[in-house]
Design a protein around this motif. Structure first.
Motif, mmCIF file in Angstrom:
data_model
loop_
_atom_site.group_PDB
_atom_site.id
_atom_site.type_symbol
_atom_site.label_atom_id
_atom_site.label_comp_id
_atom_site.label_asym_id
_atom_site.label_seq_id
_atom_site.Cartn_x
_atom_site.Cartn_y
_atom_site.Cartn_z
ATOM 1 N N LEU A 53 0.856 -1.177 0.000
ATOM 2 C CA LEU A 53 0.000 0.000 0.000
ATOM 3 C C LEU A 53 0.897 1.234 0.000
ATOM 4 O O LEU A 53 1.936 1.263 0.651
ATOM 5 C CB LEU A 53 -0.903 0.018 1.232
ATOM 6 N N THR A 59 -5.020 3.121 -1.247
ATOM 7 C CA THR A 59 -5.788 2.867 -0.027
ATOM 8 C C THR A 59 -7.119 2.210 -0.377
ATOM 9 O O THR A 59 -7.558 1.273 0.317
ATOM 10 C CB THR A 59 -6.006 4.180 0.745
ATOM 11 N N PHE A 103 3.458 4.933 4.673
ATOM 12 C CA PHE A 103 2.013 4.725 4.550
ATOM 13 C C PHE A 103 1.376 4.730 5.941
ATOM 14 O O PHE A 103 1.811 3.993 6.831
ATOM 15 C CB PHE A 103 1.719 3.401 3.839
ATOM 16 N N ASP A 105 -2.361 5.069 6.317
ATOM 17 C CA ASP A 105 -3.812 4.939 6.213
ATOM 18 C C ASP A 105 -4.313 3.531 6.557
ATOM 19 O O ASP A 105 -5.333 3.085 6.028
ATOM 20 C CB ASP A 105 -4.288 5.325 4.806
ATOM 21 N N GLN A 106 -3.617 2.840 7.443
ATOM 22 C CA GLN A 106 -4.049 1.504 7.841
ATOM 23 C C GLN A 106 -5.515 1.488 8.309
ATOM 24 O O GLN A 106 -6.257 0.568 7.945
ATOM 25 C CB GLN A 106 -3.139 0.933 8.944
ATOM 26 N N LYS A 108 -8.039 3.273 7.316
ATOM 27 C CA LYS A 108 -8.921 3.351 6.137
ATOM 28 C C LYS A 108 -8.946 2.021 5.400
ATOM 29 O O LYS A 108 -9.991 1.607 4.889
ATOM 30 C CB LYS A 108 -8.477 4.474 5.209
ATOM 31 N N VAL A 109 -7.813 1.351 5.327
ATOM 32 C CA VAL A 109 -7.779 0.017 4.720
ATOM 33 C C VAL A 109 -8.637 -0.938 5.559
ATOM 34 O O VAL A 109 -9.461 -1.679 5.027
ATOM 35 C CB VAL A 109 -6.326 -0.499 4.604
#
Length: 152
Positions: A53, A59, A103, A105-106, A108-109
Motif C-alpha cells: 500500500l 488505499t 504509509f 492509512d491503515q 482506512k484500509v
C-alpha cells in the motif's frame, strides 16, 4: 434475515475456506469464542493482488482487499460453527497492512473489513479493531485479516 442472506443481497457468497499455506488450521473454537487464522485476499484459488500500500496499491484497493479477507474469515468461521446465524457478536478484528514505510492509512484500509462485517451482522458486527502496518505479509499479500467471534 440470516447473515448468508445479507451476503447474497450484497451480491457476495462465502468462498471455500482457503487451504492453509503452513502448519495451522483456519479457525479454532474455545468455549463461545471462535478465532480465525489470518486470511489474505484469496478468491478462486489465487491471490487477487500483491504489493505494498502506498507504492503499488492505493488505499481504496487495500480496503477492497480487506473486505475479501473478511469474507474469507467468515468462511473459516462458518466452517467451524456450521452457519453464521450462530454468531452473536464480532468481538475483535485485526487488520495487517503491508505498506511502504510512510504509509499511514491503515485504519482506512481496515474499514473495508469492518464495513462488510457491519453490513452482514448489523450492530453485532461492530467490533474492536487494530489496524497494523507491517513490512511484508505472506505471498506478498497487501492485507491480512483475522477475527474473533462470539457464538451461541
Amino acid at each position: 434475515m440470516t447473515p448468508e442472506q445479507k451476503l447474497a443481497d450484497l451480491g457476495l457468497e462465502l468462498p471455500e475456506v482457503p487451504a492453509p499455506v503452513a502448519a495451522y488450521v483456519p479457525a479454532v473454537r474455545t468455549g463461545n469464542l471462535v478465532y480465525t487464522s489470518g486470511q489474505v485476499p484469496f478468491a478462486h484459488g489465487k491471490l487477487l493482488m500483491t504489493g505494498k500500500l502506498g507504492a503499488e496499491l492505493t488505499t481504496e484497493q487495500g480496503a477492497e482487499m480487506a473486505a475479501v479477507c473478511a469474507l474469507n474469515a467468515l468462511a473459516a468461521l462458518r466452517s467451524e460453527v456450521g452457519d453464521l446465524s450462530k454468531v452473536t457478536r464480532i468481538v475483535k478484528v485485526v487488520v495487517f497492512v503491508a505498506g511502504e514505510p510512510t504509509f499511514t492509512d491503515q485504519p482506512k484500509v481496515g474499514n473495508g473489513a469492518s464495513e462488510l462485517l457491519a453490513q452482514v451482522f448489523g450492530e453485532a458486527g461492530r467490533h474492536a479493531r487494530s489496524a497494523v502496518g507491517v513490512a511484508a505479509l505472506p505471498l506478498d499479500a497487501p492485507v491480512e485479516v483475522e477475527l474473533i467471534a462470539e457464538v451461541a
